[in-house]
Motif scaffolding. Structure first.
Motif, PDB file in Angstrom:
ATOM      1  N   VAL A   1       2.845  73.033 -48.128  1.00 37.31           N
ATOM      2  CA  VAL A   1       3.081  74.125 -47.996  1.00 37.31           C
ATOM      3  C   VAL A   1       2.063  74.912 -48.681  1.00 37.31           C
ATOM      4  CG1 VAL A   1       4.819  75.768 -47.777  1.00 37.31           C
ATOM      5  CG2 VAL A   1       4.987  73.023 -47.154  1.00 37.31           C
ATOM      6  N   GLU A   2       1.500  74.459 -49.723  1.00 41.32           N
ATOM      7  CA  GLU A   2       0.576  75.431 -50.216  1.00 41.32           C
ATOM      8  C   GLU A   2      -0.377  75.784 -49.674  1.00 41.32           C
ATOM      9  OE1 GLU A   2       0.565  73.297 -53.804  1.00 41.32           O
ATOM     10  OE2 GLU A   2       2.246  73.857 -54.482  1.00 41.32           O
ATOM     11  N   LYS A   3      -1.555  74.823 -49.457  1.00 42.39           N
ATOM     12  CA  LYS A   3      -1.784  74.822 -48.289  1.00 42.39           C
ATOM     13  C   LYS A   3      -2.624  75.903 -47.405  1.00 42.39           C
ATOM     14  CE  LYS A   3      -5.277  70.466 -50.267  1.00 42.39           C
ATOM     15  NZ  LYS A   3      -4.820  69.319 -49.754  1.00 42.39           N
ATOM     16  N   ILE A   4      -1.226  76.244 -46.524  1.00 43.86           N
ATOM     17  CA  ILE A   4      -1.046  76.379 -45.406  1.00 43.86           C
ATOM     18  C   ILE A   4      -0.719  77.468 -45.689  1.00 43.86           C
ATOM     19  CG2 ILE A   4       0.464  77.205 -43.799  1.00 43.86           C
ATOM     20  CD1 ILE A   4       0.949  74.838 -43.289  1.00 43.86           C
ATOM     21  N   PHE A   5      -0.424  78.083 -46.944  1.00 45.80           N
ATOM     22  CA  PHE A   5      -0.838  79.932 -47.627  1.00 45.80           C
ATOM     23  C   PHE A   5      -2.126  80.281 -47.905  1.00 45.80           C
ATOM     24  CE2 PHE A   5       3.527  79.120 -47.150  1.00 45.80           C
ATOM     25  CZ  PHE A   5       4.886  80.878 -46.593  1.00 45.80           C
ATOM     26  N   TYR A   6      -2.968  79.347 -48.765  1.00 42.92           N
ATOM     27  CA  TYR A   6      -3.589  79.987 -49.243  1.00 42.92           C
ATOM     28  C   TYR A   6      -4.961  79.727 -47.979  1.00 42.92           C
ATOM     29  CZ  TYR A   6      -8.563  78.881 -51.183  1.00 42.92           C
ATOM     30  OH  TYR A   6     -10.076  79.206 -51.361  1.00 42.92           O
ATOM     31  N   TRP A   7      -5.415  78.663 -47.030  1.00 38.90           N
ATOM     32  CA  TRP A   7      -6.287  79.183 -46.246  1.00 38.90           C
ATOM     33  C   TRP A   7      -5.768  80.570 -45.298  1.00 38.90           C
ATOM     34  CZ3 TRP A   7     -10.340  77.416 -46.567  1.00 38.90           C
ATOM     35  CH2 TRP A   7     -11.413  76.091 -47.594  1.00 38.90           C
ATOM     36  N   SER A   8      -4.212  80.358 -44.928  1.00 41.22           N
ATOM     37  CA  SER A   8      -4.201  81.702 -43.800  1.00 41.22           C
ATOM     38  C   SER A   8      -4.481  82.894 -44.601  1.00 41.22           C
ATOM     39  CB  SER A   8      -2.704  81.864 -43.401  1.00 41.22           C
ATOM     40  OG  SER A   8      -1.713  81.484 -44.675  1.00 41.22           O
ATOM     41  N   SER A   9      -4.213  82.946 -45.994  1.00 34.75           N
ATOM     42  CA  SER A   9      -4.634  84.107 -46.647  1.00 34.75           C
ATOM     43  C   SER A   9      -6.024  84.221 -46.508  1.00 34.75           C
ATOM     44  CB  SER A   9      -4.087  84.443 -48.013  1.00 34.75           C
ATOM     45  OG  SER A   9      -4.739  82.965 -49.011  1.00 34.75           O
ATOM     46  N   VAL A  10      -6.330  83.607 -46.990  1.00 30.12           N
ATOM     47  CA  VAL A  10      -8.487  83.470 -46.792  1.00 30.12           C
ATOM     48  C   VAL A  10      -8.837  84.147 -45.380  1.00 30.12           C
ATOM     49  CG1 VAL A  10     -10.472  82.128 -46.742  1.00 30.12           C
ATOM     50  CG2 VAL A  10      -8.888  81.407 -48.676  1.00 30.12           C
ATOM     51  N   GLN A  11      -8.067  83.271 -44.211  1.00 32.51           N
ATOM     52  CA  GLN A  11      -8.425  84.400 -43.168  1.00 32.51           C
ATOM     53  C   GLN A  11      -8.296  85.957 -42.869  1.00 32.51           C
ATOM     54  OE1 GLN A  11      -9.514  82.142 -40.790  1.00 32.51           O
ATOM     55  NE2 GLN A  11     -10.014  83.308 -39.063  1.00 32.51           N
TER      56      GLN A  11
ATOM     57  N   ILE B   1       7.612  83.365 -40.033  1.00 32.08           N
ATOM     58  CA  ILE B   1       8.988  83.072 -38.855  1.00 32.08           C
ATOM     59  C   ILE B   1       9.426  81.911 -39.166  1.00 32.08           C
ATOM     60  CG2 ILE B   1       9.663  83.443 -36.362  1.00 32.08           C
ATOM     61  CD1 ILE B   1       9.142  86.593 -37.209  1.00 32.08           C
ATOM     62  N   VAL B   2      10.098  81.883 -39.234  1.00 34.30           N
ATOM     63  CA  VAL B   2      10.403  79.532 -39.742  1.00 34.30           C
ATOM     64  C   VAL B   2      11.251  79.411 -38.852  1.00 34.30           C
ATOM     65  CG1 VAL B   2      11.410  78.227 -41.355  1.00 34.30           C
ATOM     66  CG2 VAL B   2      10.538  80.536 -41.892  1.00 34.30           C
ATOM     67  N   LEU B   3      10.067  78.719 -37.751  1.00 36.77           N
ATOM     68  CA  LEU B   3      11.151  78.009 -36.622  1.00 36.77           C
ATOM     69  C   LEU B   3      10.805  76.562 -35.719  1.00 36.77           C
ATOM     70  CD1 LEU B   3       9.196  80.913 -34.224  1.00 36.77           C
ATOM     71  CD2 LEU B   3      10.852  78.418 -33.046  1.00 36.77           C
TER      72      LEU B   3
ATOM     73  N   LEU C   1      10.636  75.149 -48.421  1.00 40.25           N
ATOM     74  CA  LEU C   1       9.388  74.955 -49.437  1.00 40.25           C
ATOM     75  C   LEU C   1       8.782  76.001 -48.609  1.00 40.25           C
ATOM     76  CD1 LEU C   1       8.355  71.286 -48.382  1.00 40.25           C
ATOM     77  CD2 LEU C   1       8.824  72.581 -51.258  1.00 40.25           C
ATOM     78  N   VAL C   2       8.771  76.699 -47.578  1.00 35.46           N
ATOM     79  CA  VAL C   2       7.966  77.582 -46.562  1.00 35.46           C
ATOM     80  C   VAL C   2       8.280  78.887 -47.175  1.00 35.46           C
ATOM     81  CG1 VAL C   2       6.995  78.775 -44.341  1.00 35.46           C
ATOM     82  CG2 VAL C   2       6.925  76.171 -44.779  1.00 35.46           C
ATOM     83  N   CYS C   3       9.434  79.576 -47.514  1.00 42.23           N
ATOM     84  CA  CYS C   3      10.290  80.402 -47.346  1.00 42.23           C
ATOM     85  C   CYS C   3       9.612  80.920 -49.214  1.00 42.23           C
ATOM     86  CB  CYS C   3      11.368  80.255 -48.085  1.00 42.23           C
ATOM     87  SG  CYS C   3      12.280  80.821 -46.037  1.00 42.23           S
TER      88      CYS C   3
END
Length: 277
Positions: free
Chosen positions: A73-83, A91-93, A125-127
């Protein structure tokens, strides 16, 4: 109507099929909203890859991860912010609905634990990671002004669901304790940040369509629903976009919005069952 979403970074979990893919397409569509979107899937990126090819990798980013794993989850936010920079709308779906009916008396601890971990713990975790990203001193005031979380609940969280207590509990906890707590805590980080929940009933997805081929199941699904119809995926996606937008929903937070045709409850007994009791 312009919902003010053009160029906004939106992260959608569980975006590879059904409601998730419909919601992703709606946010991405430049003629509708034109957001920059990070799309999460657990294992099958085929549909998301098609969206990337259609709209361009400069507007659509794909991430794959098991959201029950903290480091992923931590890596998702890191790489998405890089992008695309920090996530403004979350949206937690994602989630699972075990297909087999299992009464609580017969339910294994492993099924119970897996459903709650997949649906509820992963959402926590996502929130949490979203809140931590917003807490970064470099996060702009404008982004904080428009921060928004949309959780996806279910009529099962309101009415319960026989044979699926694990799923109902995971959604019920999300729709009560989680959304209400986040609605109070988020403004301490982002003063105008909002948290809401969309709770669908029956939706015309492939899984539901298969179940509704049984006339008895179709009757039970719609017996307490005034509109007497099953929602389309677009019905749900539109409500998600509407409540996510600070332009039109800027004073709405801590709410659970049922998108279920007015459903009033579960049909537990048929006329014949009651009369023969």
């Amino acid at each position: 109507m312009d919902l003010g979403l053009k160029g906004v970074h939106v992260l959608i979990t569980g975006a590879s099929g059904g409601i998730g893919l419909e919601t992703a397409s709606l946010f991405i569509d430049i003629t509708a909203h034109g957001a920059n979107v990070t799309l999460h899937c657990n294992s099958n990126p085929v549909a998301i890859t098609a969206l990337m090819e259609m709209h361009g990798r400069d507007r659509v980013h794909c991430v794959m991860a098991n959201l029950a794993e903290e480091d992923k989850v931590e890596k998702i936010f890191y790489w998405s912010s890089v992008q695309f920079g920090p996530v403004q709308i979350l949206i937690v779906l994602h989630g699972i609905w075990p297909k087999e009916d299992v009464p609580l008396v017969d339910m294994s601890l492993s099924q119970w634990s897996n459903t709650l971990q997949t649906n509820l713990t992963s959402s926590f975790l996502v929130c949490r990671e979203y809140l931590r990203a917003l807490s970064n001193p470099d996060t702009s005031a404008a982004l904080k002004e428009n921060a928004s979380i949309v959780l996806i609940g279910s009529t099962a969280g309101k009415f319960g669901e026989a044979g699926h207590a694990d799923y109902a509990v995971s959604k019920g906890a999300m729709m009560s304790g989680l959304v209400k707590s986040l609605a109070v805590e988020l403004p301490k980080i982002a003063p105008r940040g909002r948290v809401n929940c969309i709770a669908p009933g029956w939706v015309n997805t492939p899984l539901a369509a298969e179940a509704l081929q049984n006339p008895r199941m179709a009757y039970k699904a719609l017996a307490t629903t005034p509109l007497k119809k099953v929602a389309t995926k677009k019905d749900i996606a539109n409500q998600i976009a509407w409540i996510a937008s600070n332009t039109v929903s800027g004073h709405v937070t801590g709410e659970v919005i049922m998108v279920a045709g007015g459903m009033e409850g579960r049909l537990l007994n048929t006329y014949e069952e009651v009369m023969s009791a």
